[in-house]
Design a protein around this motif. Sequence first.
Motif, PDB file in Angstrom:
ATOM      1  N   ILE A 132      25.054 -36.599  66.755  1.00 32.49           N
ATOM      2  CA  ILE A 132      24.850 -37.913  66.138  1.00 32.49           C
ATOM      3  C   ILE A 132      24.455 -37.765  64.668  1.00 32.49           C
ATOM      4  O   ILE A 132      25.013 -38.455  63.800  1.00 32.49           O
ATOM      5  CB  ILE A 132      23.787 -38.716  66.912  1.00 32.49           C
ATOM      6  CG1 ILE A 132      24.355 -39.160  68.271  1.00 32.49           C
ATOM      7  CG2 ILE A 132      23.320 -39.940  66.110  1.00 32.49           C
ATOM      8  CD1 ILE A 132      23.343 -39.806  69.200  1.00 32.49           C
ATOM      9  N   THR A 133      23.526 -36.880  64.382  1.00 28.70           N
ATOM     10  CA  THR A 133      23.078 -36.743  62.984  1.00 28.70           C
ATOM     11  C   THR A 133      24.210 -36.264  62.079  1.00 28.70           C
ATOM     12  O   THR A 133      24.256 -36.615  60.898  1.00 28.70           O
ATOM     13  CB  THR A 133      21.876 -35.784  62.859  1.00 28.70           C
ATOM     14  OG1 THR A 133      22.240 -34.490  63.363  1.00 28.70           O
ATOM     15  CG2 THR A 133      20.670 -36.306  63.609  1.00 28.70           C
ATOM     16  N   GLN A 134      25.128 -35.477  62.634  1.00 31.43           N
ATOM     17  CA  GLN A 134      26.237 -34.977  61.829  1.00 31.43           C
ATOM     18  C   GLN A 134      27.368 -35.997  61.698  1.00 31.43           C
ATOM     19  O   GLN A 134      28.267 -35.822  60.864  1.00 31.43           O
ATOM     20  CB  GLN A 134      26.787 -33.677  62.435  1.00 31.43           C
ATOM     21  CG  GLN A 134      25.784 -32.542  62.499  1.00 31.43           C
ATOM     22  CD  GLN A 134      25.044 -32.326  61.190  1.00 31.43           C
ATOM     23  OE1 GLN A 134      25.649 -31.991  60.178  1.00 31.43           O
ATOM     24  NE2 GLN A 134      23.737 -32.534  61.187  1.00 31.43           N
ATOM     25  N   SER A 135      27.325 -37.053  62.505  1.00 35.97           N
ATOM     26  CA  SER A 135      28.415 -38.029  62.488  1.00 35.97           C
ATOM     27  C   SER A 135      28.143 -39.217  61.571  1.00 35.97           C
ATOM     28  O   SER A 135      29.031 -40.035  61.336  1.00 35.97           O
ATOM     29  CB  SER A 135      28.681 -38.540  63.907  1.00 35.97           C
ATOM     30  OG  SER A 135      27.635 -39.385  64.355  1.00 35.97           O
ATOM     31  N   VAL A 136      26.908 -39.328  61.064  1.00 34.04           N
ATOM     32  CA  VAL A 136      26.548 -40.460  60.199  1.00 34.04           C
ATOM     33  C   VAL A 136      25.859 -39.976  58.932  1.00 34.04           C
ATOM     34  O   VAL A 136      25.389 -38.839  58.859  1.00 34.04           O
ATOM     35  CB  VAL A 136      25.617 -41.457  60.941  1.00 34.04           C
ATOM     36  CG1 VAL A 136      26.351 -42.120  62.090  1.00 34.04           C
ATOM     37  CG2 VAL A 136      24.345 -40.760  61.428  1.00 34.04           C
ATOM     38  N   ASP A 137      25.814 -40.866  57.946  1.00 33.84           N
ATOM     39  CA  ASP A 137      25.163 -40.539  56.669  1.00 33.84           C
ATOM     40  C   ASP A 137      23.770 -41.144  56.553  1.00 33.84           C
ATOM     41  O   ASP A 137      23.057 -40.860  55.585  1.00 33.84           O
ATOM     42  CB  ASP A 137      26.025 -41.062  55.502  1.00 33.84           C
ATOM     43  CG  ASP A 137      27.404 -40.433  55.490  1.00 33.84           C
ATOM     44  OD1 ASP A 137      27.506 -39.211  55.722  1.00 33.84           O
ATOM     45  OD2 ASP A 137      28.390 -41.168  55.258  1.00 33.84           O
ATOM     46  N   ILE A 138      23.392 -41.994  57.506  1.00 31.88           N
ATOM     47  CA  ILE A 138      22.065 -42.605  57.472  1.00 31.88           C
ATOM     48  C   ILE A 138      21.085 -41.759  58.285  1.00 31.88           C
ATOM     49  O   ILE A 138      21.500 -41.006  59.169  1.00 31.88           O
ATOM     50  CB  ILE A 138      22.109 -44.057  57.989  1.00 31.88           C
ATOM     51  CG1 ILE A 138      22.745 -44.127  59.386  1.00 31.88           C
ATOM     52  CG2 ILE A 138      22.860 -44.963  57.014  1.00 31.88           C
ATOM     53  CD1 ILE A 138      22.770 -45.525  59.984  1.00 31.88           C
ATOM     54  N   PRO A 139      19.788 -41.861  57.992  1.00 35.88           N
ATOM     55  CA  PRO A 139      18.806 -41.032  58.703  1.00 35.88           C
ATOM     56  C   PRO A 139      18.689 -41.387  60.176  1.00 35.88           C
ATOM     57  O   PRO A 139      18.901 -42.536  60.578  1.00 35.88           O
ATOM     58  CB  PRO A 139      17.484 -41.323  57.967  1.00 35.88           C
ATOM     59  CG  PRO A 139      17.843 -42.068  56.735  1.00 35.88           C
ATOM     60  CD  PRO A 139      19.156 -42.699  56.963  1.00 35.88           C
ATOM     61  N   VAL A 140      18.327 -40.387  60.966  1.00 35.82           N
ATOM     62  CA  VAL A 140      18.147 -40.555  62.407  1.00 35.82           C
ATOM     63  C   VAL A 140      16.724 -40.168  62.783  1.00 35.82           C
ATOM     64  O   VAL A 140      16.210 -39.126  62.353  1.00 35.82           O
ATOM     65  CB  VAL A 140      19.139 -39.673  63.193  1.00 35.82           C
ATOM     66  CG1 VAL A 140      18.848 -39.728  64.692  1.00 35.82           C
ATOM     67  CG2 VAL A 140      20.573 -40.109  62.912  1.00 35.82           C
ATOM     68  N   VAL A 141      16.082 -41.017  63.581  1.00 33.18           N
ATOM     69  CA  VAL A 141      14.737 -40.763  64.079  1.00 33.18           C
ATOM     70  C   VAL A 141      14.805 -40.560  65.589  1.00 33.18           C
ATOM     71  O   VAL A 141      15.456 -41.335  66.294  1.00 33.18           O
ATOM     72  CB  VAL A 141      13.799 -41.953  63.772  1.00 33.18           C
ATOM     73  CG1 VAL A 141      12.413 -41.723  64.364  1.00 33.18           C
ATOM     74  CG2 VAL A 141      13.701 -42.184  62.284  1.00 33.18           C
ATOM     75  N   ALA A 142      14.152 -39.538  66.084  1.00 40.05           N
ATOM     76  CA  ALA A 142      14.056 -39.325  67.532  1.00 40.05           C
ATOM     77  C   ALA A 142      12.880 -40.112  68.075  1.00 40.05           C
ATOM     78  O   ALA A 142      11.824 -40.192  67.440  1.00 40.05           O
ATOM     79  CB  ALA A 142      13.881 -37.842  67.843  1.00 40.05           C
ATOM     80  N   ILE A 143      13.056 -40.690  69.265  1.00 37.01           N
ATOM     81  CA  ILE A 143      11.983 -41.454  69.897  1.00 37.01           C
ATOM     82  C   ILE A 143      12.011 -41.207  71.400  1.00 37.01           C
ATOM     83  O   ILE A 143      13.054 -40.885  71.965  1.00 37.01           O
ATOM     84  CB  ILE A 143      12.118 -42.966  69.601  1.00 37.01           C
ATOM     85  CG1 ILE A 143      10.899 -43.730  70.124  1.00 37.01           C
ATOM     86  CG2 ILE A 143      13.423 -43.527  70.168  1.00 37.01           C
ATOM     87  CD1 ILE A 143      10.822 -45.171  69.656  1.00 37.01           C
ATOM     88  N   GLY A 144      10.858 -41.348  72.028  1.00 35.52           N
ATOM     89  CA  GLY A 144      10.781 -41.278  73.480  1.00 35.52           C
ATOM     90  C   GLY A 144      10.051 -40.053  73.987  1.00 35.52           C
ATOM     91  O   GLY A 144      10.588 -38.955  73.964  1.00 35.52           O
ATOM     92  N   GLY A 145       8.817 -40.243  74.412  1.00 36.40           N
ATOM     93  CA  GLY A 145       8.059 -39.167  75.045  1.00 36.40           C
ATOM     94  C   GLY A 145       7.666 -38.027  74.134  1.00 36.40           C
ATOM     95  O   GLY A 145       7.297 -36.950  74.604  1.00 36.40           O
ATOM     96  N   ILE A 146       7.713 -38.238  72.826  1.00 31.72           N
ATOM     97  CA  ILE A 146       7.408 -37.169  71.874  1.00 31.72           C
ATOM     98  C   ILE A 146       5.896 -37.053  71.687  1.00 31.72           C
ATOM     99  O   ILE A 146       5.214 -38.051  71.471  1.00 31.72           O
ATOM    100  CB  ILE A 146       8.087 -37.430  70.516  1.00 31.72           C
ATOM    101  CG1 ILE A 146       9.618 -37.472  70.690  1.00 31.72           C
ATOM    102  CG2 ILE A 146       7.702 -36.369  69.492  1.00 31.72           C
ATOM    103  CD1 ILE A 146      10.360 -37.999  69.482  1.00 31.72           C
ATOM    104  N   HIS A 147       5.392 -35.836  71.785  1.00 32.94           N
ATOM    105  CA  HIS A 147       3.971 -35.596  71.550  1.00 32.94           C
ATOM    106  C   HIS A 147       3.789 -34.196  70.968  1.00 32.94           C
ATOM    107  O   HIS A 147       4.765 -33.446  70.776  1.00 32.94           O
ATOM    108  CB  HIS A 147       3.159 -35.777  72.839  1.00 32.94           C
ATOM    109  CG  HIS A 147       3.652 -34.958  74.000  1.00 32.94           C
ATOM    110  ND1 HIS A 147       3.508 -33.583  74.060  1.00 32.94           N
ATOM    111  CD2 HIS A 147       4.287 -35.314  75.146  1.00 32.94           C
ATOM    112  CE1 HIS A 147       4.015 -33.134  75.186  1.00 32.94           C
ATOM    113  NE2 HIS A 147       4.509 -34.162  75.869  1.00 32.94           N
ATOM    114  N   GLU A 148       2.551 -33.875  70.680  1.00 30.61           N
ATOM    115  CA  GLU A 148       2.227 -32.603  70.020  1.00 30.61           C
ATOM    116  C   GLU A 148       2.783 -31.394  70.764  1.00 30.61           C
ATOM    117  O   GLU A 148       3.173 -30.401  70.156  1.00 30.61           O
ATOM    118  CB  GLU A 148       0.704 -32.498  69.893  1.00 30.61           C
ATOM    119  CG  GLU A 148       0.211 -31.310  69.120  1.00 30.61           C
ATOM    120  CD  GLU A 148      -1.307 -31.290  69.042  1.00 30.61           C
ATOM    121  OE1 GLU A 148      -1.884 -30.182  69.162  1.00 30.61           O
ATOM    122  OE2 GLU A 148      -1.920 -32.363  68.864  1.00 30.61           O
ATOM    123  N   GLY A 149       2.848 -31.487  72.084  1.00 29.75           N
ATOM    124  CA  GLY A 149       3.262 -30.339  72.878  1.00 29.75           C
ATOM    125  C   GLY A 149       4.755 -30.089  72.938  1.00 29.75           C
ATOM    126  O   GLY A 149       5.178 -28.993  73.308  1.00 29.75           O
TER     127      GLY A 149
END
Length: 213
Positions: free
Chosen positions: A154-171
């Motif tokens: 996905i990040t390589q297919s677009v020119d706009i920034p991509v943010v990851a979301i969902g269940g992300i934490h320090e670990g």
Amino acid sequence: MHIDSTSLLLYAVTDRTWLYGKKLADQVEESIRGGVTFVQLREKNLSLNQFVEQAQEVKKVTDYYHIPFVINDNVQVAQIVDADGVHVGQGDQSPKEIRALLGPDKIIGVTAKTVEQARKAQQDGASYLGVGAAFATSTKRDAVTIPRERYWEITQSVDIPVVAIGGIHEGNILQLQGSGIAGVAVVSALFAQPDIGKAARRLRELAEQVAKQ
């Protein structure tokens, strides 16, 4: 408001589940002082007037710190409080329709799960993409996790920034290294923590490692 990839490095999505007697605006300020670079106000159960009141309180904080501030799903609230923009899902209004309502300078974030959705969102005028769920998450129990390889696609297919979301934490955040994302969006990893500022500082350090390409 113009955004670039650095604006999206540590993206806070609000949740009033863990207020513990505090004001949400105060928690948002703690998170910003700790290193949050972007704020989304997400409310599912408030009346329009309550939503507007909450948005106005949070916007005072984000304006003070010059942090981009968007409203989840509700274009009307974004218009009333003059938020910096909105974030919408695949089932909401299209970016084209929202752009016509909000004008050329507002931020429009769009949720995408596939390369096709990502390309269409960019074509329709999205400013950035939110892609997830990165990991299993308690805040969206029906969320389907997305493999790191798809983040890269996905990040390589677009020119706009991509943010990851969902269940992300320090670990687990460092598992997203090499995926091409500009930043991470977090909910409970910030707002469920006893010291939000401390949590934000640690997540900011880790997000900077992830965003290095």
